[in-house]
Write a protein that holds these residues in place. Structure first.
Motif, PDB file in Angstrom:
ATOM      1  N   THR A   1       3.479   0.389   2.601  1.00 48.69           N
ATOM      2  CA  THR A   1       2.438  -0.626   2.478  1.00 48.69           C
ATOM      3  C   THR A   1       2.257  -1.278   3.833  1.00 48.69           C
ATOM      4  OG1 THR A   1       3.056  -1.027   0.186  1.00 48.69           O
ATOM      5  CG2 THR A   1       1.759  -2.736   1.255  1.00 48.69           C
ATOM      6  N   TYR A   2       1.001  -1.498   4.211  1.00 52.57           N
ATOM      7  CA  TYR A   2       0.667  -2.140   5.482  1.00 52.57           C
ATOM      8  C   TYR A   2      -0.017  -3.461   5.167  1.00 52.57           C
ATOM      9  CZ  TYR A   2       1.355   2.636   7.117  1.00 52.57           C
ATOM     10  OH  TYR A   2       1.884   3.871   7.374  1.00 52.57           O
TER      11      TYR A   2
ATOM     12  N   MET B   1      -3.990   4.439  -0.707  1.00 46.96           N
ATOM     13  CA  MET B   1      -5.363   3.923  -0.634  1.00 46.96           C
ATOM     14  C   MET B   1      -6.240   4.900   0.143  1.00 46.96           C
ATOM     15  SD  MET B   1      -6.470   1.267  -2.225  1.00 46.96           S
ATOM     16  CE  MET B   1      -7.815   0.490  -1.312  1.00 46.96           C
ATOM     17  N   ARG B   2      -6.501   6.035  -0.466  1.00 45.69           N
ATOM     18  CA  ARG B   2      -7.358   7.061   0.134  1.00 45.69           C
ATOM     19  C   ARG B   2      -8.289   7.595  -0.926  1.00 45.69           C
ATOM     20  NH1 ARG B   2      -4.318   9.613   4.717  1.00 45.69           N
ATOM     21  NH2 ARG B   2      -2.259   8.695   4.616  1.00 45.69           N
ATOM     22  N   GLU B   3      -9.446   8.025  -0.493  1.00 46.64           N
ATOM     23  CA  GLU B   3     -10.385   8.620  -1.437  1.00 46.64           C
ATOM     24  C   GLU B   3      -9.710   9.812  -2.107  1.00 46.64           C
ATOM     25  OE1 GLU B   3     -13.730   9.281   1.092  1.00 46.64           O
ATOM     26  OE2 GLU B   3     -14.211   7.137   1.083  1.00 46.64           O
ATOM     27  N   GLY B   4      -9.888   9.925  -3.428  1.00 49.16           N
ATOM     28  CA  GLY B   4      -9.284  11.033  -4.159  1.00 49.16           C
ATOM     29  C   GLY B   4      -7.974  10.660  -4.831  1.00 49.16           C
TER      30      GLY B   4
ATOM     31  N   GLU C   1      -5.487   8.549  -7.220  1.00 46.30           N
ATOM     32  CA  GLU C   1      -5.630   7.818  -8.480  1.00 46.30           C
ATOM     33  C   GLU C   1      -5.547   6.300  -8.251  1.00 46.30           C
ATOM     34  OE1 GLU C   1      -6.732   7.601 -12.178  1.00 46.30           O
ATOM     35  OE2 GLU C   1      -6.595   9.502 -11.090  1.00 46.30           O
ATOM     36  N   PHE C   2      -4.608   5.882  -7.384  1.00 43.62           N
ATOM     37  CA  PHE C   2      -4.430   4.452  -7.105  1.00 43.62           C
ATOM     38  C   PHE C   2      -5.723   3.840  -6.570  1.00 43.62           C
ATOM     39  CE2 PHE C   2      -3.463   0.979  -4.171  1.00 43.62           C
ATOM     40  CZ  PHE C   2      -2.660   0.166  -4.957  1.00 43.62           C
ATOM     41  N   TYR C   3      -6.362   4.564  -5.673  1.00 43.27           N
ATOM     42  CA  TYR C   3      -7.620   4.089  -5.076  1.00 43.27           C
ATOM     43  C   TYR C   3      -8.698   3.956  -6.144  1.00 43.27           C
ATOM     44  CZ  TYR C   3     -11.981   4.340  -2.427  1.00 43.27           C
ATOM     45  OH  TYR C   3     -13.240   4.107  -1.948  1.00 43.27           O
ATOM     46  N   LYS C   4      -8.765   4.954  -7.038  1.00 38.30           N
ATOM     47  CA  LYS C   4      -9.766   4.918  -8.114  1.00 38.30           C
ATOM     48  C   LYS C   4      -9.550   3.693  -8.994  1.00 38.30           C
ATOM     49  CE  LYS C   4     -10.230   9.887  -8.473  1.00 38.30           C
ATOM     50  NZ  LYS C   4      -9.617  10.977  -9.233  1.00 38.30           N
ATOM     51  N   GLN C   5      -8.280   3.407  -9.290  1.00 40.88           N
ATOM     52  CA  GLN C   5      -7.979   2.236 -10.131  1.00 40.88           C
ATOM     53  C   GLN C   5      -8.408   0.948  -9.438  1.00 40.88           C
ATOM     54  OE1 GLN C   5      -3.782   2.609 -10.860  1.00 40.88           O
ATOM     55  NE2 GLN C   5      -4.038   4.361 -12.229  1.00 40.88           N
ATOM     56  N   GLN C   6      -8.148   0.857  -8.130  1.00 39.28           N
ATOM     57  CA  GLN C   6      -8.547  -0.336  -7.378  1.00 39.28           C
ATOM     58  C   GLN C   6     -10.060  -0.515  -7.431  1.00 39.28           C
ATOM     59  OE1 GLN C   6      -6.366  -2.594  -5.771  1.00 39.28           O
ATOM     60  NE2 GLN C   6      -4.963  -1.400  -7.009  1.00 39.28           N
ATOM     61  N   MET C   7     -10.788   0.589  -7.306  1.00 46.28           N
ATOM     62  CA  MET C   7     -12.245   0.517  -7.304  1.00 46.28           C
ATOM     63  C   MET C   7     -12.783  -0.007  -8.640  1.00 46.28           C
ATOM     64  SD  MET C   7     -13.206   1.170  -4.338  1.00 46.28           S
ATOM     65  CE  MET C   7     -14.957   1.575  -4.275  1.00 46.28           C
TER      66      MET C   7
ATOM     67  N   THR D   1      -6.802   7.384   9.979  1.00 51.60           N
ATOM     68  CA  THR D   1      -5.938   8.229   9.143  1.00 51.60           C
ATOM     69  C   THR D   1      -6.468   8.299   7.701  1.00 51.60           C
ATOM     70  OG1 THR D   1      -4.496   6.419   8.464  1.00 51.60           O
ATOM     71  CG2 THR D   1      -3.904   7.544  10.507  1.00 51.60           C
ATOM     72  N   GLU D   2      -7.712   7.810   7.496  1.00 53.27           N
ATOM     73  CA  GLU D   2      -8.385   7.860   6.198  1.00 53.27           C
ATOM     74  C   GLU D   2      -7.836   6.854   5.192  1.00 53.27           C
ATOM     75  OE1 GLU D   2     -10.781  10.852   5.303  1.00 53.27           O
ATOM     76  OE2 GLU D   2     -10.937  10.499   7.457  1.00 53.27           O
ATOM     77  N   ARG D   3      -6.927   6.005   5.656  1.00 56.10           N
ATOM     78  CA  ARG D   3      -6.454   4.964   4.746  1.00 56.10           C
ATOM     79  C   ARG D   3      -7.534   3.895   4.640  1.00 56.10           C
ATOM     80  NH1 ARG D   3      -1.090   5.666   7.026  1.00 56.10           N
ATOM     81  NH2 ARG D   3      -1.812   4.358   8.725  1.00 56.10           N
TER      82      ARG D   3
END
Ligand SMILES: [Zn+2]
Length: 151
Positions: A26-27, A40-43, A45-51, A67-69
């Protein structure tokens, strides 16, 4: 191992890295208040949930680094101290808002029942009259305001 690195969102050297597991880091930047993690990257599951749960403003100010984060504002909610969240009607005017928690007065406690716990009441409440705004790079000052960091 925990350490400080340069933040890819604001460029300050106050980005705190925490290794949650060998795969997940975590940053959290204290310079700008933005945060990201390995998932936290596109694709992902965690990112989808955040969205699905994040406010529109948070999505509008998201920032993808080299780095796509994907970085987003931090939300701090400490029931006994207060809260800090990114606030505004658009990303152009968004700032940090900090609100202090105050003790609920005995005569007012009926107004703050704890859901699902009949007869129990909150000891603290967020006092919206204390709200203060801070520029993005004043995140630390917003934290100080609610007593998370020393003044
Ligand atoms: Zn930063």
């Amino acid at each position: 191992m925990d350490n400080l690195i340069i933040c890819s969102h604001c460029g300050s050297d106050a980005c705190y890295v925490q290794e949650n597991s060998p795969e997940i880091k975590t940053y959290s930047c204290f310079g700008c208040g933005f945060t990201t993690n390995t998932l936290m990257r596109e694709g992902e599951e965690f990112y989808k949930q955040q969205m699905e749960v994040l406010p529109e403003l948070y999505k509008d100010v998201m920032f993808k680094d080299e780095t796509e984060r994907i970085w987003m504002p931090t939300t701090i909610n400490l029931p006994q101290q207060g809260m800090v969240f990114y606030n505004g009607t658009s990303k152009e005017n968004a700032k940090w808002s900090a609100v202090k928690a105050v003790k609920v007065k005995e005569e007012e406690k009926e107004k703050y029942p704890i859901k699902g716990k009949p007869g129990e009441f909150y000891e603290y409440r967020m006092d919206m009259s204390t709200i203060q705004s801070y520029e993005m790079k004043e995140f630390m000052e917003a934290l100080s305001f609610i007593g998370v960091l020393p003044e």
